[in-house]
Enzyme design. Structure first.
Site, PDB file in Angstrom:
ATOM      1  N   ASN A   1     -15.598   7.047   3.746  1.00 28.86           N
ATOM      2  CA  ASN A   1     -16.601   7.095   2.092  1.00 28.86           C
ATOM      3  C   ASN A   1     -18.390   8.099   3.031  1.00 28.86           C
ATOM      4  O   ASN A   1     -18.463   6.831   4.128  1.00 28.86           O
ATOM      5  CB  ASN A   1     -16.949   5.176   2.265  1.00 28.86           C
TER       6      ASN A   1
ATOM      7  N   LYS B   1     -12.166  11.472  -0.287  1.00 27.21           N
ATOM      8  CA  LYS B   1     -11.989  10.083  -1.308  1.00 27.21           C
ATOM      9  C   LYS B   1     -13.325  10.598  -2.858  1.00 27.21           C
ATOM     10  O   LYS B   1     -14.153  10.396  -2.236  1.00 27.21           O
ATOM     11  CB  LYS B   1     -13.026   9.114  -0.561  1.00 27.21           C
TER      12      LYS B   1
ATOM     13  N   GLU C   1     -13.464   4.027  -5.706  1.00 28.92           N
ATOM     14  CA  GLU C   1     -14.593   2.626  -4.952  1.00 28.92           C
ATOM     15  C   GLU C   1     -16.286   3.161  -5.275  1.00 28.92           C
ATOM     16  O   GLU C   1     -17.087   2.424  -3.856  1.00 28.92           O
ATOM     17  CB  GLU C   1     -14.492   2.459  -3.697  1.00 28.92           C
TER      18      GLU C   1
ATOM     19  N   ARG D   1      -7.583  12.579  -1.639  1.00 27.67           N
ATOM     20  CA  ARG D   1      -6.673  10.997  -1.388  1.00 27.67           C
ATOM     21  C   ARG D   1      -6.644  10.305  -2.614  1.00 27.67           C
ATOM     22  O   ARG D   1      -7.063  11.113  -3.583  1.00 27.67           O
ATOM     23  CB  ARG D   1      -7.995  10.570  -0.442  1.00 27.67           C
TER      24      ARG D   1
ATOM     25  N   ASP E   1      -2.496  -1.297  -0.858  1.00 25.56           N
ATOM     26  CA  ASP E   1      -3.877  -1.207  -0.285  1.00 25.56           C
ATOM     27  C   ASP E   1      -3.410  -1.646   0.813  1.00 25.56           C
ATOM     28  O   ASP E   1      -4.010  -2.751   1.516  1.00 25.56           O
ATOM     29  CB  ASP E   1      -4.876  -1.632  -0.278  1.00 25.56           C
TER      30      ASP E   1
ATOM     31  N   GLU F   1       0.042   8.076   3.635  1.00 20.55           N
ATOM     32  CA  GLU F   1      -1.782   7.926   5.325  1.00 20.55           C
ATOM     33  C   GLU F   1      -1.557   6.165   5.326  1.00 20.55           C
ATOM     34  O   GLU F   1      -0.717   5.649   4.390  1.00 20.55           O
ATOM     35  CB  GLU F   1      -2.501   7.351   4.417  1.00 20.55           C
TER      36      GLU F   1
ATOM     37  N   GLU G   1      -6.468  -3.665   9.091  1.00 21.30           N
ATOM     38  CA  GLU G   1      -7.305  -4.859   7.879  1.00 21.30           C
ATOM     39  C   GLU G   1      -6.857  -5.910   7.761  1.00 21.30           C
ATOM     40  O   GLU G   1      -7.555  -6.939   7.099  1.00 21.30           O
ATOM     41  CB  GLU G   1      -7.723  -3.315   7.011  1.00 21.30           C
TER      42      GLU G   1
ATOM     43  N   TRP H   1      -9.626  -7.543  -8.266  1.00 25.79           N
ATOM     44  CA  TRP H   1     -10.335  -7.470  -6.778  1.00 25.79           C
ATOM     45  C   TRP H   1     -10.289  -9.039  -6.032  1.00 25.79           C
ATOM     46  O   TRP H   1     -10.268  -9.603  -4.479  1.00 25.79           O
ATOM     47  CB  TRP H   1     -11.313  -7.085  -6.426  1.00 25.79           C
TER      48      TRP H   1
HETATM   49  C1  GCV Z   1     -12.914   3.237   3.600  1.00 27.93           C
HETATM   50  C2  GCV Z   1      -9.886  -0.683   0.989  1.00 27.93           C
HETATM   51  C3  GCV Z   1     -11.077  -1.172   2.364  1.00 27.93           C
HETATM   52  C4  GCV Z   1     -12.152  -0.296   2.404  1.00 27.93           C
HETATM   53  C5  GCV Z   1     -11.614   1.779   2.511  1.00 27.93           C
HETATM   54  C6  GCV Z   1     -10.451   2.019   1.169  1.00 27.93           C
HETATM   55  C7  GCV Z   1      -9.703   3.417   1.079  1.00 27.93           C
HETATM   56  O1  GCV Z   1     -10.477  -0.672   0.061  1.00 27.93           O
HETATM   57  O2  GCV Z   1     -10.954  -2.012   2.349  1.00 27.93           O
HETATM   58  O3  GCV Z   1     -13.011  -0.125   3.765  1.00 27.93           O
HETATM   59  O4  GCV Z   1     -12.659   2.462   2.307  1.00 27.93           O
HETATM   60  O5  GCV Z   1      -9.187   0.729   1.057  1.00 27.93           O
HETATM   61  O6  GCV Z   1      -9.181   3.731   1.694  1.00 27.93           O
HETATM   62  O7  GCV Z   1     -11.043   4.417   0.882  1.00 27.93           O
END
Ligand code: GCV
Length: 716
Positions: A226, A303, A307, A340, A381, A403, A409, A559
């Site tokens: 991001n 990316k 999102e 990605r 995810d 990846e 997380e 979500w």
């Molecule tokens: C970097 C998930 C995570 C996000 C992450 C995203 C991604 O949604 O919660 O924090 O963002 O994956 O891999 O791009």
């Protein structure tokens, strides 16, 4: 060695498990060997014949000298020739005339430039040990492999190895922001101090790079996917160059995440359309600028259209158009683009887990030769358990790069123990059937099954500014395991755990065996008490720690945990068969038919692919409800037993580390119990069945669980 020094060394060796450690040294502490161990080693290892040529070979030479001094009590004597027994000869045929004179050319030719051989050989009539490679990097990796061998086996036996890494790019991805925060980071702040850079470089930068090199990693993406466009401004490029300078002696080039709309934000253009000439020219100039500042820059990670991130779809262009435009900019400099595949539709509609495949599969064969499509291990995810992503084996004409997520997380952050090697092996060795049985995920991405010239694997880092790097002391093992599997995905979890324990924690055999079992079982326990039987995405909103299966109010339906478990009075689970979303159609027919039939679908994926009634008869003969409850209980029982086993290790493990892990295990038991109770109370409102015997009753009401954010409870 003098007598006094020897006695001192023995005392040190005996005392080493009890000395207080802050975990900073990771697996590179090189504790002294004991008297008997030294007797086995010291005679065969007296001197070092290594050229001081080139930064990487100089690093290798220094590593050998420093580590042997710590392990043996005195450094090897540097020599120019082999005129005695016990010389360690290091180098390439170019850097060492001794190696050039040995009959190794055929062997070295079979290795990559990063590969190495370690062998006991007669050199000029004397028994010697040779670490040789065709390239500088190989010398460094061979050096670390040799030191690992010494630490783990404490002998010079069985020194006949030839290894090349399976993947060409073995990278850590840092989701680090320019303000010093780390997205999904649980070990403090970012290791890169953007404010102080480039004038001030923290010595930790070199220590970080050294740790990576020691496990065979060969690159780091510095900033969050991001991404902020500012990372590409000259000011930040110079800061990144300072980091690159610290990493260089360890062979770790830097990469950057690129924000697709940077030509608008930094260049003042009115568009970021990849087919617009002004846009591609801007990226070309940007790449030239980057390579002027960082000559060995690795390339971009992107990316896009995911999102909320900008991307080519905004302009009616494809992901391939976007990736290839960036690839053309870095190609003249030898750079790569990692694009990605973590994308899902901005407007929810079809099954969320099927959307990346639908978006990428039609582009098979359209990506440039310096592009890798970077795909998360599973289609959702980074959940505690997912089946492999159907894009693996599904895009034969595209270079794919797995990846993995090293940071936890969804597996308890750094508060909980979850050793991830078993999870990654489960994925890497899953059979895609792409070219018949045995087409493992690894084989589909390492160039052996498909014609893939550029290969790679990425792990989202779990490192941070905490003194011990990873928050949970045992989470260091995940960093280690990622590197080792990136080098050789065939290593067993047991072997990796054993190495890490011997190098980091204890050489007491009984204690090591106990820690090994704890590590190996830990991830399955997390699955058991959080998302068993294929349940997924039940975690608390936002921070993703603890249970919130009732959550149904988030911005988009997919979500919400309720979207994924679909529990009601009839049953639970997501039907992905032909009668449901048909996401199963994305797998090879052999995989599909196994998963499509509840009778052959492994229990661990049952509710991922099927919606079944509460009384569904499981393979065990129990009903689904009973089985589910037992899994939750089994997970809690495991943590309780783990605490007891860990407490029995007192005195055998460094006291500071012991205390810290004990504290975190206590929290893990509290929070595993919370998962069990909150989930069973909630699902029980639908199943309306009693808890089976032996499954603990909850200490709070469902309402209380719903009110209390689990991350607000006391932490370590
Ligand atoms: C970097 C998930 C995570 C996000 C992450 C995203 C991604 O949604 O919660 O924090 O963002 O994956 O891999 O791009």
């Amino acid at each position: 060695m003098t007598g006094l020094r020897f006695i001192l060394l023995i005392l040190l060796a005996a005392a080493s498990p009890l000395k207080a450690s802050d975990g900073y040294e990771l697996w590179l502490g090189h504790p002294p060997l004991s008297e008997s161990e030294i007797q086995g080693v010291a005679e065969g290892l007296r001197a070092l014949c290594a050229p001081s040529r080139g930064a990487l070979q100089q690093t290798a030479r220094r590593e050998i000298l420093e580590a042997t001094e710590r392990m043996l009590g005195s450094a090897l004597a540097p020599v120019e020739t082999v005129d005695q027994e016990g010389v360690l000869v290091l180098g390439t045929p170019e850097s060492s005339s001794i190696i050039a004179g040995l009959d190794l050319a055929d062997d070295l030719e079979t290795l990559s430039e990063e590969g190495f051989l370690i062998r006991r050989l007669e050199v000029d009539g004397h028994p010697a040990i040779v670490i040789a490679s065709a390239g500088d990097r190989g010398v460094l990796y061979g050096t670390f492999a040799f030191l690992r061998h010494l630490q783990v086996h404490r002998s010079l036996d069985k020194l006949d190895r030839m290894e090349s890494p399976r993947f060409r790019l073995r990278l850590l991805n840092h989701w680090d922001n320019l303000d010093g925060s780390v997205e999904r980071g649980y070990a403090g702040r970012s290791l890169w101090d953007w404010e102080e850079l480039p004038e001030v470089t923290d010595p930790r930068l070199a220590d970080y790079a050294r740790a990576n090199a020691s496990i065979g990693l060969n690159g780091s993406v510095l900033n969050n996917v991001n991404a902020s466009a500012r990372s590409l401004e000259p000011e930040y490029l110079h800061k990144a160059a300072a980091i690159a300078g610290e990493f260089r002696p360890y062979g770790i080039p830097v990469f950057l995440s690129a924000r697709f709309s940077a030509p608008m934000e930094l260049g003042g253009l009115s568009t970021a359309d990849p087919l617009d000439e002004k846009v591609s020219a801007w990226w070309k100039r940007k790449a030239e600028e980057i390579y002027r500042i960082i000559p060995d820059f690795g390339g971009f990670l992107v990316k896009a259209n995911s999102e909320g991130q900008p991307g080519p779809l905004t302009y009616g262009r494809s992901h391939a158009d976007g990736a290839n435009m960036l690839a053309a900019a870095v190609e003249p400099h030898g750079g790569v683009v990692m694009w990605r595949a973590f994308v899902y539709d901005p407007e929810p509609g079809s099954d969320r887990i099927a959307q990346a495949y639908d978006a990428m599969k039609p582009l098979d064969g359209e990506f440039a030769s310096n592009v890798l499509l970077q795909i998360k291990n599973g289609p959702l995810d980074f959940q505690p358990r997912e089946p492999f992503h159907p894009l693996f084996g599904g895009m034969a004409e595209t270079q794919l790069m797995p990846e993995l997520q090293v940071t936890q997380e969804y597996l308890g952050h750094s508060w909980q123990l979850a050793f991830l090697a078993p999870m990654w092996r489960e994925f890497l060795h899953a059979d895609t059937h792409a070219k018949g049985p045995g087409s493992t995920v690894t084989a589909t991405v390492d160039g052996s099954l498909f014609d893939q010239n550029l290969t790679g694997i990425a792990g989202v880092a779990n490192t941070g500014s905490d003194r011990n790097w990873t928050g949970h002391p045992l989470a260091q093992a995940n960093w280690y395991a990622f590197g080792r599997l990136a080098w050789n995905p065939d290593l067993t979890s047991e072997a990796i755990a054993r190495e890490w324990i011997a190098m980091t924690l204890t050489r007491d055999e009984e204690a090591a065996a106990t820690v090994e079992r704890l590590l190996l079982e830990s991830r399955e326990a997390v699955v058991d008490y959080s998302m068993p039987l294929g349940l997924t995405h039940l975690m608390w909103e936002g921070h993703h720690y603890g249970p919130q299966p009732w959550c149904d109010h988030l911005g988009r339906p997919d979500w919400n945990p309720t979207y994924f478990h679909r529990a009601d009075e009839e049953g639970i689970g997501f039907d992905r068969t032909k009668e449901g979303s048909n996401a199963l159609a994305q797998y090879h027919p052999a995989v599909r038919s196994r998963f499509a039939d509840p009778a052959t679908c492994p229990d661990e994926y049952l509710l991922w692919f099927h919606r079944v009634p509460w009384d569904f008869e499981m393979k065990s003969g129990r009903t689904l409800w009973e089985e589910l409850a037992r899994h939750y209980q089994r997970g809690v029982d495991w943590v309780e037993a783990a605490r007891e086993k860990w407490s029995g290790l007192k005195g055998k493990i460094d006291p500071e580390i012991h205390a810290e892990v004990a504290e975190r295990l206590e929290i893990q038991e509290r929070d595993a119990t919370r998962w069990r109770d909150a989930c069973l109370l909630y699902f029980g409102t639908f199943s309306k069945r009693p808890l089976p015997d032996g499954v603990g009753g909850p200490s709070q009401s469902l309402e209380e669980f719903r009110r209390q954010d689990p991350l607000d409870l006391e932490g370590p």
